[in-house]
Design an enzyme around this catalytic site. Structure first.
Site, PDB file in Angstrom:
ATOM      1  N   GLY A  27      -0.664   4.845   5.358  1.00 36.41           N
ATOM      2  CA  GLY A  27       0.653   4.237   5.175  1.00 36.41           C
ATOM      3  C   GLY A  27       0.511   2.756   4.886  1.00 36.41           C
ATOM      4  N   ASN A  28       1.595   2.043   4.894  1.00 40.39           N
ATOM      5  CA  ASN A  28       1.523   0.589   4.688  1.00 40.39           C
ATOM      6  C   ASN A  28       2.653  -0.101   5.447  1.00 40.39           C
ATOM      7  OD1 ASN A  28       3.907   0.410   2.839  1.00 40.39           O
ATOM      8  ND2 ASN A  28       2.597   1.749   1.606  1.00 40.39           N
TER       9      ASN A  28
END
Ligand code: CTP
Length: 410
Positions: free
Chosen positions: A204-205
């Protein structure tokens, strides 16, 4: 940046005006504080001067030869009074100009936002109800007070709304519907994608979705039909947007390709799409003992580049991308953005400096809107303020509604 007059009346909630002042200045607004004499019983002039960076006038007789109240009232982009007391609203209904703040209000042509705070009995008194109704009829925006613990041991309606709530009402007024995008369909992707690895893990980020959601709010305020393609977001989508959830890059790609079939007027790729994903999705949790050798990565489809290629040249929709870079130098940022413009075939790239992770999750930002022959910015302030500036440029690029295609493909 717009100039805001923050009027502060004499009530215990005056201390909360300090937090509102901070929100306004942090978002980049020029703020002049006008406290009443009674407000100064609760908060001192040095606090207002230090936090606004401007001198504080309290009297009609300050300012030498200048007619301060007329100058201030006419040059303000918005007047907010927080807290507004029952007495101040009563005086305002009949235009009694007994102090500097009341005089400024009489000369003002800008929108006026009042955030009342008082005891429940005072708020519910027929005189106050009538005053509030009359001021609302005259076009003042009067926020309803919050309900909760009051100054003493009692609980009821009359608390000053939270400073962030007042701040949001101010921004909504400053950017009230311009109608610039009426009849337009704008597609905005927002948030971060999550690329699954196994049933418990993903890549993810840090994207919060705040900038994409702010863009959606600004486009809605300008009258557009908005489709928000939402990856993982830390905040709720705005009311009024059509929301399509797309958690992975692959899902987001499918949704965007299908939306291109609806021939929107504009697509803004604000989502942080993961550039890599695991080669294979494991149906079972990968055990530590299996080691890292089984964890291969492959590149995801570049959605922005793909939809630009599908569109071809010179035709709708207008396509805007984002670039997160790690340099503070604006020439360098412009160069990097132009590189991405050319590589992906977009009409514009909104570029920001994300060094130290300072933009992710924050309410404020600073961007350049880079086209091949034009740069707008730096645009700074709250993400909503930046979004309104972007929407303004977007409306210019789209041109009049009946032209059907963007005014130019930069
Ligand atoms: N983007 C996309 N699909 C991807 C990756 C990015 O559509 N798989 C979009 C983003 O939504 C953004 C723009 O491309 O609008 C720029 O993304 P960015 O990550 O900054 O650029 P990259 O092309 O990935 O280049 P690099 O990471 O090397 O800077």
């Amino acid at each position: 940046m717009p100039r805001v007059i923050l009027g502060v009346c004499g009530g215990i909630a005056a201390y909360k005006s300090v937090e509102l002042l901070r929100l306004l200045t942090q978002a980049g607004y020029e703020v002049n504080v006008i406290p009443t004499q009674n407000a100064l019983r609760f908060v001192g002039i040095p606090t207002f001067e230090a936090l606004s960076g401007n001198p504080v006038n309290t009297s009609l007789w300050d300012g030498g030869g200048n007619v301060t109240h007329v100058d201030q009232g006419l040059s303000a982009d918005l007047i907010v009074i927080a807290p507004a007391t029952a007495d101040f609203m009563a005086r305002s209904t009949s235009g009694i100009a007994s102090d500097l703040l009341a005089n400024i209000l009489l000369t003002a042509t800008a929108p006026v936002v009042l955030a009342p705070a008082m005891h429940t009995q005072m708020w519910e008194h027929p005189a106050t109800r009538a005053n509030v109704d009359l001021l609302r009829k005259r076009g003042y925006i009067i926020l309803d007070p919050d309900t909760g613990p009051l100054t003493g041991s009692d609980v009821g309606s009359g608390r000053l709304p939270a400073p962030k709530q007042i701040f949001d009402a101010i921004e909504a007024q400053l950017h009230a519907n311009t109608g610039a995008l009426v009849g337009r369909h704008v597609v905005i992707s927002a948030g971060g994608t999550q690329e699954d690895w196994d049933p418990v893990r993903f890549i993810g980020n840090r994207s919060s979705g705040k900038q994409g959601v702010a863009l959606a709010r600004a486009a809605l305020a300008a009258g557009a039909r908005v489709t928000l393609v939402a990856g993982h977001m830390d905040i709720d989508p705005p009311a009024g947007a059509e929301v399509v959830r797309a958690l992975s890059g692959e899902q987001m790609h499918k949704v965007l390709v299908s939306l291109m079939g609806e021939q929107p007027d504009c697509v803004v790729m604000a989502a942080a799409v993961a550039d890599f994903r695991p080669v294979a999705l494991s149906a079972t949790k990968i055990k530590k003992a299996e080691g890292v050798q089984n964890i291969g990565l492959e590149q995801t489809t570049d959605i922005l580049a793909d939809i630009c290629a599908q569109r071809g040249t010179g035709v709708a929709p207008l396509i805007i991308g984002f670039a997160a870079e790690t340099t503070a130098n604006s020439d360098e940022l412009t160069k990097l953005a132009r590189g991405k413009l050319a590589a992906k075939g977009a009409n514009a790239i909104i570029v920001n400096n994300v060094s130290d992770g300072q933009i992710f999750g924050s309410d404020n930002t600073e961007v350049l809107l880079v086209e091949s022959h034009n740069v707008t910015g730096p645009i700074r302030g709250s993400k909503l303020n930046v979004a309104h500036a972007v929407v303004h440029r977007l409306a210019e690029l789209l041109g009049p509604l009946d032209s059907g295609v963007p005014a130019s493909k930069e």
